[in-house]
Design an enzyme around this catalytic site. Sequence first.
Site, PDB file in Angstrom:
ATOM      1  N   GLY A 178       0.852  -1.185   0.000  1.00  0.00           N
ATOM      2  CA  GLY A 178       0.000   0.000   0.000  1.00  0.00           C
ATOM      3  C   GLY A 178       0.884   1.230   0.000  1.00  0.00           C
ATOM      4  O   GLY A 178       2.058   1.158   0.367  1.00  0.00           O
TER       5      GLY A 178
ATOM      6  N   GLN B  13       3.235   9.927   1.591  1.00  0.00           N
ATOM      7  CA  GLN B  13       4.483   9.167   1.677  1.00  0.00           C
ATOM      8  C   GLN B  13       5.440   9.471   0.530  1.00  0.00           C
ATOM      9  O   GLN B  13       6.611   9.122   0.594  1.00  0.00           O
ATOM     10  CB  GLN B  13       4.193   7.659   1.692  1.00  0.00           C
ATOM     11  CG  GLN B  13       3.498   7.194   2.955  1.00  0.00           C
ATOM     12  CD  GLN B  13       3.350   5.693   2.933  1.00  0.00           C
ATOM     13  OE1 GLN B  13       2.427   5.167   2.332  1.00  0.00           O
ATOM     14  NE2 GLN B  13       4.275   4.992   3.566  1.00  0.00           N
TER      15      GLN B  13
ATOM     16  N   CYS C 229       5.581  -0.132   7.622  1.00  0.00           N
ATOM     17  CA  CYS C 229       5.295   1.046   6.815  1.00  0.00           C
ATOM     18  C   CYS C 229       6.570   1.481   6.102  1.00  0.00           C
ATOM     19  O   CYS C 229       7.638   1.521   6.720  1.00  0.00           O
ATOM     20  CB  CYS C 229       4.790   2.171   7.726  1.00  0.00           C
ATOM     21  SG  CYS C 229       4.367   3.675   6.849  1.00  0.00           S
ATOM     22  N   LEU C 230       6.448   1.791   4.813  1.00  0.00           N
ATOM     23  CA  LEU C 230       7.620   2.230   4.051  1.00  0.00           C
ATOM     24  C   LEU C 230       8.220   3.514   4.635  1.00  0.00           C
ATOM     25  O   LEU C 230       9.396   3.799   4.422  1.00  0.00           O
ATOM     26  CB  LEU C 230       7.243   2.454   2.575  1.00  0.00           C
ATOM     27  CG  LEU C 230       6.880   1.191   1.780  1.00  0.00           C
ATOM     28  CD1 LEU C 230       6.281   1.562   0.437  1.00  0.00           C
ATOM     29  CD2 LEU C 230       8.084   0.277   1.600  1.00  0.00           C
TER      30      LEU C 230
ATOM     31  N   HIS D 184      -4.849   1.570   7.336  1.00  0.00           N
ATOM     32  CA  HIS D 184      -3.464   2.071   7.446  1.00  0.00           C
ATOM     33  C   HIS D 184      -3.216   3.206   6.440  1.00  0.00           C
ATOM     34  O   HIS D 184      -2.676   4.247   6.800  1.00  0.00           O
ATOM     35  CB  HIS D 184      -2.497   0.899   7.216  1.00  0.00           C
ATOM     36  CG  HIS D 184      -1.047   1.268   7.229  1.00  0.00           C
ATOM     37  ND1 HIS D 184      -0.150   0.775   8.161  1.00  0.00           N
ATOM     38  CD2 HIS D 184      -0.324   2.077   6.415  1.00  0.00           C
ATOM     39  CE1 HIS D 184       1.055   1.294   7.930  1.00  0.00           C
ATOM     40  NE2 HIS D 184       0.979   2.074   6.859  1.00  0.00           N
ATOM     41  N   GLU D 185      -3.650   2.969   5.183  1.00  0.00           N
ATOM     42  CA  GLU D 185      -3.404   3.987   4.138  1.00  0.00           C
ATOM     43  C   GLU D 185      -4.244   5.247   4.381  1.00  0.00           C
ATOM     44  O   GLU D 185      -3.749   6.367   4.220  1.00  0.00           O
ATOM     45  CB  GLU D 185      -3.702   3.420   2.748  1.00  0.00           C
ATOM     46  CG  GLU D 185      -2.840   2.235   2.344  1.00  0.00           C
ATOM     47  CD  GLU D 185      -1.369   2.422   2.597  1.00  0.00           C
ATOM     48  OE1 GLU D 185      -0.867   3.566   2.496  1.00  0.00           O
ATOM     49  OE2 GLU D 185      -0.699   1.435   2.917  1.00  0.00           O
TER      50      GLU D 185
ATOM     51  N   HIS E 160      -2.773   7.613   6.792  1.00  0.00           N
ATOM     52  CA  HIS E 160      -1.722   8.504   6.276  1.00  0.00           C
ATOM     53  C   HIS E 160      -2.323   9.821   5.774  1.00  0.00           C
ATOM     54  O   HIS E 160      -1.685  10.864   5.859  1.00  0.00           O
ATOM     55  CB  HIS E 160      -0.963   7.846   5.121  1.00  0.00           C
ATOM     56  CG  HIS E 160       0.124   6.902   5.545  1.00  0.00           C
ATOM     57  ND1 HIS E 160       1.206   7.295   6.295  1.00  0.00           N
ATOM     58  CD2 HIS E 160       0.303   5.574   5.315  1.00  0.00           C
ATOM     59  CE1 HIS E 160       2.005   6.257   6.501  1.00  0.00           C
ATOM     60  NE2 HIS E 160       1.480   5.193   5.920  1.00  0.00           N
TER      61      HIS E 160
END
Length: 185
Positions: A47, A52, A102-103, A144-145, A148
């Site tokens: 994702g 991000q 998470c990236l 989660h996304e 953000h």
Amino acid sequence: MAILKIARLGHPVLRTPAEPIKNVQAPEIQRLIDDMLETMREYAGIGLAAPQVHRSLQLCMVEGAEGLRTDHGEGWPRSPLILINPHITAVTDRMEEDWEGCLSLPDLRGKVPRFTEIQVQAQDRQGKPRQFTAKDFLARVIQHEADHLDATVFVDRMKSLETLSFLAEFARYWAPEGTPVEEEE
Ligand code: NI
């Protein structure tokens, strides 16, 4: 297309609420979607959200992972799932804890409680309004996304930081059999 630089925790863009997208069809938005898809795949993410990649816009996406299934209607590409100006509503009080990464917090894992079933309203990449329900793993990744876009990262949602682990220690001490160690969102 281009691979974009990932913002890491500490960058203010991750702590800024994202702006709604007014013209989904605009060439710069369509290009951003393509670049984010390429970026997500380059870093093997499941994702990715626009903040991000340093863009404070309400756009996020979820890549097809094993077991990713939903009941959204015909004509909506299941994977990748592109969500623009998403609105998430829990349709149950039930929450489950599971591991997330998470990236933007590379090499960290932690257990995060999430609603097990949600309703999602969003526009697709053509700007068409869509609505569907998502359960379990898909519901987790979407929450989660969407977080953000609200300037929230997964560690904010942890009940305690007790399980917060680096990847090597997660793999060694925590990962239940069959847990994908590499997945980040
Ligand atoms: Ni993330």
